[in-house]
Design an enzyme around this catalytic site. Structure first.
Site, mmCIF file in Angstrom:
data_model
loop_
_atom_site.group_PDB
_atom_site.id
_atom_site.type_symbol
_atom_site.label_atom_id
_atom_site.label_comp_id
_atom_site.label_asym_id
_atom_site.label_seq_id
_atom_site.Cartn_x
_atom_site.Cartn_y
_atom_site.Cartn_z
ATOM 1 N N ASN A 107 0.826 -1.201 0.000
ATOM 2 C CA ASN A 107 0.000 0.000 0.000
ATOM 3 C C ASN A 107 0.861 1.253 0.000
ATOM 4 O O ASN A 107 2.078 1.203 0.083
ATOM 5 C CB ASN A 107 -0.993 -0.008 1.178
ATOM 6 N N SER A 109 1.458 3.518 2.116
ATOM 7 C CA SER A 109 2.183 3.928 3.310
ATOM 8 C C SER A 109 3.305 2.975 3.691
ATOM 9 O O SER A 109 4.044 3.235 4.634
ATOM 10 C CB SER A 109 1.213 4.041 4.498
ATOM 11 N N CYS A 110 3.428 1.871 2.963
ATOM 12 C CA CYS A 110 4.388 0.840 3.373
ATOM 13 C C CYS A 110 5.363 0.522 2.259
ATOM 14 O O CYS A 110 4.959 0.161 1.156
ATOM 15 C CB CYS A 110 3.644 -0.427 3.786
ATOM 16 N N GLY A 111 6.664 0.642 2.579
ATOM 17 C CA GLY A 111 7.681 0.351 1.595
ATOM 18 C C GLY A 111 8.215 -1.061 1.647
ATOM 19 O O GLY A 111 8.963 -1.470 0.772
ATOM 20 N N CYS A 113 5.942 -3.776 2.710
ATOM 21 C CA CYS A 113 4.805 -4.689 2.782
ATOM 22 C C CYS A 113 4.949 -5.793 1.739
ATOM 23 O O CYS A 113 5.386 -5.561 0.624
ATOM 24 C CB CYS A 113 3.498 -3.935 2.531
#
Length: 266
Positions: A107, A109-111, A113
């Protein structure tokens, strides 16, 4: 000319007792699938939520900061179509895919994930040797310079920004994205194509400094990171491990140095 990073929505705006039908600008968010073609084989590497635009830079920057490729000339072509970026490598180039293996959507906001195990969150990093010395005086001006060039943020208020800066206080490249890690990948992808010497520049972040951003800078060999927001504990730990100068809370005429004071001329 329309900006693909901006979308529009019909809204009802309420101000005290005044109700108005109007239109609002939104930060566009769409999925991008990155595919890799090498030695006659094609495979999907990841799907990330991003702000449309500069997708070729994002794809190249992602492959580089994940350690899949090591130089831009390893890329033969980058083709973008309908939210899919396909990178074809030069004949004979074998990508290092295992560190970047992902199983599901990343997503905005996540690098990191989607990584399949704990060890996989770490990309291959070599410590950068540099003689860079950043005057403290130029750091204070950087947030305002960055903010002044955040065109999409001005319209939407919903994007992160990343920029490369030199020791004279100039911003060389600026990229915006709804995902802070995507903004850094776009920035690094653009600089990688131009073969800029990363060891002579600093990375400026409009928000907080998380581990994934420190790692991307470390892979590129960027020796100084200055963030307007706070760093995380793992960001500080890895900055020490990789000998990166890390600055946080760069705003209102002050900043904190969490590691690497020797690269700052106080």
């Amino acid at each position: 000319m329309s900006n693909p990073a901006i979308s529009y929505a019909h809204i009802t705006r309420v101000t005290d007792t005044l109700v108005t039908a109007t239109e609002d600008a939104l930060a566009a968010e769409e999925p991008l699938e990155i595919r890799l073609v090498h030695n006659g084989q094609q495979q999907s590497i990841t799907v990330t939520m991003r702000s449309p635009g500069q997708d070729e830079e994002l794809a190249a920057g992602f492959l580089f900061t994940e350690g899949i490729i090591t130089r831009y000339p390893e890329i033969k072509t980058i083709h973008y179509n309908n939210n899919v970026a396909t990178i074809t490598l030069q004949p004979g180039i074998t990508p290092a895919l295992q560190p970047a293996q992902r199983n599901f959507l990343a997503n905005a906001s996540c690098g990191v994930c989607g990584k399949t195990d704990l060890d996989a969150i770490f990309a291959p990093v070599k410590k950068t040797i540099t003689n860079i010395k950043v005057p403290a005086a130029i750091l204070h001006d950087l947030p305002a310079l960055l903010r002044g060039q955040q065109a999409v943020f001005d319209n939407t208020g919903g994007l992160h920004a990343a920029a490369l800066f030199d020791t004279a206080g100039n911003l060389l490249h600026i990229r915006e994205d709804i995902g802070r890690h995507n903004a850094v990948d776009k920035l690094i992808g653009a600089a990688l194509k131009q073969e800029l010497p990363f060891s002579q520049y600093g990375l400026l972040l409009s928000g907080r400094a998380g581990f994934e951003l420190i790692q991307k800078a470390a892979v590129a060999g960027i020796p100084v990171i200055a963030a307007v927001g706070a760093p995380s504990s793992l960001a500080v730990k890895m900055a020490k491990e990789w000998n990166i100068t890390l600055i946080g809370f760069l705003r209102e005429g002050r900043f904190n140095i969490y590691h690497g004071q020797e690269k700052i001329a106080l």
